[in-house]
Design an enzyme around this catalytic site. Structure first.
Site, PDB file in Angstrom:
ATOM      1  N   ASP A  72       0.828  -1.202   0.000  1.00 52.06           N
ATOM      2  CA  ASP A  72       0.000   0.000   0.000  1.00 52.06           C
ATOM      3  C   ASP A  72       0.870   1.263   0.000  1.00 52.06           C
ATOM      4  O   ASP A  72       2.058   1.229   0.346  1.00 52.06           O
ATOM      5  CB  ASP A  72      -0.904   0.003   1.234  1.00 52.06           C
ATOM      6  CG  ASP A  72      -2.230   0.717   0.994  1.00 52.06           C
ATOM      7  OD1 ASP A  72      -2.325   1.498   0.021  1.00 52.06           O
ATOM      8  OD2 ASP A  72      -3.171   0.508   1.782  1.00 52.06           O
TER       9      ASP A  72
ATOM     10  N   ASP B  11     -10.704   2.345  -3.344  1.00 48.04           N
ATOM     11  CA  ASP B  11     -11.216   2.155  -1.995  1.00 48.04           C
ATOM     12  C   ASP B  11     -12.740   2.220  -1.959  1.00 48.04           C
ATOM     13  O   ASP B  11     -13.353   1.840  -0.953  1.00 48.04           O
ATOM     14  CB  ASP B  11     -10.646   3.216  -1.049  1.00 48.04           C
ATOM     15  CG  ASP B  11      -9.277   2.839  -0.511  1.00 48.04           C
ATOM     16  OD1 ASP B  11      -8.853   1.681  -0.690  1.00 48.04           O
ATOM     17  OD2 ASP B  11      -8.623   3.706   0.097  1.00 48.04           O
TER      18      ASP B  11
END
Length: 728
Positions: A480, A550
């Site tokens: 990430d 997301d």
């Protein structure tokens, strides 16, 4: 020398793919011109007339000391600054005396069996020599001491071209490269639409289409990453072109940082298309004999609609960019614990969740944020301390063993590029972050960015990540990046070289990724940057799939996944079924629709199975069971978007391989008193026969000309799926 003599071609180089051709010419003056980019022409076709027959229209006439010679009218291949070409250059180089004038002329050309890959950068894997075709075209300014070599590849199999550029200082003094694009091409018309992909966090990759107009237009990134708000891609399409018809060209940059994708329309209605590194704050010092290499740009074109160039990119990146071991491997069904537990978990909770996942047929358990350091119980601590919190987990190896006994693979989340102020790493190395010495560094998401341009930082990350993967039985890593680059200064570089920091960060990132992935080729990596903030071809060279957004709301994901998949293959799009009401939108969507949308790509589940009732668990198990026999087609089948009656309220797509056709349709909002229409399949093999789930057999021609009937939805957010097996 008269103008007609000056504009005569002394060389013509034709690079050819299965259907397309790129032709480059050298004029008698030594200028190199972009002659032609389009459908293949008969071998031996001379294209010099494109230049010699050019009509007069210019302001700066009689340039180069040649009567009636107009450089700003010519379609220059790799233009520079300082000449009478008054458009945006592809290359700018500043000399010691401050001059940026550069005059590149043809020096040499060499046909190559295989084009070398760009040094230290992700790129397409080389083709077999028998299929390869390439050209190394070298231009030079001997007065300044610069040579520029364009490495151009024609991939006949995938109908694509690729180009990167190497700039070398052949003089005796240092030079500063302040603009170095990967690809520049001049089209002698502005009659096209420009399509780019823009958006924001949670709304990535939304197509934006507008007609070209005089001046500059395009997209760029200045965030240190390719960005949620833009993709390193541009498309030129005929004004009438759509998915199924019309000519189009697309270009994509294999790079994960700041980029520029731009079209300039000049006063003569010509369009200069450029793609490469963003020159904002870019300044690269070239010492004598040193070279600078640009990222690779990939170009695809076709005449049968946008689908043609989309298919070229998807197949090319599957075959030559995604890590080969995973590129065509079916992706396991994931359960990620984040939405189930957030930071609040222990071994007992994780094992209980894994048992539920195994019971419904999921295949890989991914432990997200919160597993590491002395106490990562919120976003403010421990980032950078990549060792297991044994007390919280009850022992990482013990946890992994229990999960693997359930028949699940094990994956783990990391964010190696950032560091928490409250961490051992920051305490030991506060000088390792990107920061300016005169200001308090900016916290973003409670973190600082590590200075990945520094070798010692790279070496540290390689060491700790390799140790994590060497010491524990981990099958998957989610990598990430949850903030962009600020406070751009590094003590590792002198003042005059601070303009190298952004690109050096990316070179450092790529070195770390290359070292860790090559040491653990059996571990699948997934990229992420707060969702789709770094969904690009550069990351796909190391991570065969990337978290697409997301925003996990199925309806919002429809547009995000459509835009992202224009360039990137569906199996590279990580897509999850999440909880309802959805965290980002508050929308409640039926499980069948959430599953259909997630099954568009690399499917997973990210919800709290421990909180699901038995009815919901049974529904999930049924969805998973129905999905697995179709997984290969859904992930690897050729993607086509189908025409719908109301493209503001409907999405439809098909996946097709040698044995199976799957059609999916999602209706967003139900409407009263409407008659639903039909969906027509695309590009089925001629004379093939297809059997539906009810046993009926349909000729391909029927499915393409008549199609399937859409049932009228009862309620909002309804999906339908048709599955056909080929019987002939």
């Amino acid at each position: 020398m008269e103008a007609q003599e000056a504009k005569q071609l002394i060389h013509q180089f034709d690079l050819r793919t299965k259907h397309n051709q790129m032709s480059i010419g050298v004029l008698a003056t030594g200028h190199v011109v972009a002659l032609y980019l389009g459908q293949r022409l008969p071998v031996g076709t001379k294209l010099g007339g494109i230049i010699t027959e050019m009509g007069r229209a210019s302001y700066l006439a009689d340039t180069e000391g040649i009567h009636d010679f107009r450089l700003e009218q010519l379609p220059l291949l790799y233009p520079t600054f300082g000449s009478s070409d008054m458009r945006r250059p592809a290359l700018m180089v500043r000399q010691e005396n401050g001059s940026e004038v550069l005059d590149l002329r043809f020096q040499s050309a060499q046909w190559l069996d295989q084009v070398p890959t760009p040094a230290a950068l992700p790129a397409l894997r080389p083709m077999p020599v028998a299929e390869a075709s390439g050209l190394a075209l070298t231009l030079a300014d001997e007065a300044v001491g610069v040579t520029v070599t364009l490495f151009i590849e024609a991939d006949a199999t995938h109908d694509t071209f690729a180009q990167h550029v190497v700039i070398k200082n052949t003089g005796h003094a240092s030079l500063h490269v302040t603009r170095a694009l990967s690809w520049s091409w001049d089209f002698l018309s502005d009659q096209a639409d420009l399509i780019t992909f823009s958006g924001a966090w949670g709304r990535e990759a939304q197509p934006v289409r507008r007609a070209l107009e005089p001046g500059l237009q395009g997209v760029d990134s200045m965030r240190g990453a390719s960005g949620h708000g833009q993709q390193p891609t541009l498309v030129l399409a005929q004004p009438h072109a759509d998915w199924q018809q019309g000519a189009a060209l697309a270009a994509n940059l294999i790079y994960s940082g700041d980029f520029l994708a731009q079209v300039q329309v000049d006063m003569h209605q010509n369009a200069r298309v450029q793609l490469g590194l963003n020159d904002w704050q870019f300044d690269w010092t070239l010492t004598p004999e040193a070279s600078f290499t640009t990222p690779q740009a990939v170009i695809a074109l076709g005449t049968s609609g946008l689908r043609t160039v989309s298919h070229h990119f998807q197949q090319l990146y599957t075959d030559r960019l995604l890590p080969a071991v995973f590129a065509k491997q079916e992706r396991p069904l994931v359960i990620n614990n984040w939405e189930a537990t957030f930071f609040d978990f222990d071994e007992k909770t994780l094992v209980a969740l894994a048992k539920k996942a195994a019971a419904v047929g999921l295949e890989r358990f991914v432990l997200d944020d919160g597993w590491f350091g002395d106490g990562r119980d919120d976003e403010t601590t421990a980032l950078g301390d990549w060792w297991p919190n044994e007390a919280k987990l009850g022992g990482l190896d013990h946890l992994i063993g229990q999960i693997k006994k359930l028949g699940l693979d094990f994956g783990i989340w990391v964010e190696p590029e950032m560091v928490s102020p409250n961490s051992h790493l920051y305490h030991d190395h506060p000088d390792w972050i990107i920061r300016d010495p005169h200001h308090t560094p900016s916290l973003a998401r409670h973190t600082y960015a590590l200075d990945l341009g520094r070798v010692e930082v790279q070496d540290h990350l390689i060491k700790v990540l390799n140790a994590l993967l060497d010491e524990h039985d981990i099958d998957y890593v989610k990598w990430d990046m949850n903030r962009n680059l600020t406070d751009l200064y590094t003590p590792a570089l002198p003042a005059e070289r601070q303009g190298e920091l952004r690109h050096r960060y990316l070179l450092g990132l790529y070195r770390v990724l290359q070292a860790v992935t090559s040491a653990h080729p059996q571990v699948m990596f997934e990229g992420c940057a707060g969702g789709g903030g770094r969904f690009d071809a550069g990351m796909l060279a190391y991570a065969p799939q990337i978290w697409t957004s997301d925003d996990t709301d199925a309806i919002a994901r429809l547009g995000i996944q459509r835009g992202t998949s224009f360039i990137y293959p569906p199996q590279a799009l990580s897509c999850h079924v999440s909880m309802v009401p959805n965290q980002q939108t508050g929308r409640t969507t039926p499980l069948a629709t959430r599953a259909a949308v997630a099954e568009f790509g690399a499917c997973g589940y990210e919800l709290n199975l421990l909180a699901c009732d038995e009815t919901t668990l049974a529904q999930i198990k049924a969805e998973v069971s129905a999905y697995k026999p179709l997984r290969k087609t859904l992930q690897m089948g050729q993607l086509d978007w189908l025409a719908v009656y109301d493209d503001r309220n409907e999405y439809a797509w098909q996946k097709l391989d040698a044995t199976t056709l799957i059609i999916d349709h999602v209706n967003v909002l139900a409407q009263p008193n409407t008659a639903m229409k039909r969906l027509k399949a695309l590009a089925l093999p001629e004379d093939s026969l297809w059997q539906a789930a009810d046993g009926k057999i349909y000729p391909a021609e029927y499915l393409m000309a008549v199609g399937v009937a859409i049932a009228k939805p009862q309620g909002d957010f309804v999906s339908q799926r048709w599955v056909f097996k080929r019987v002939k």
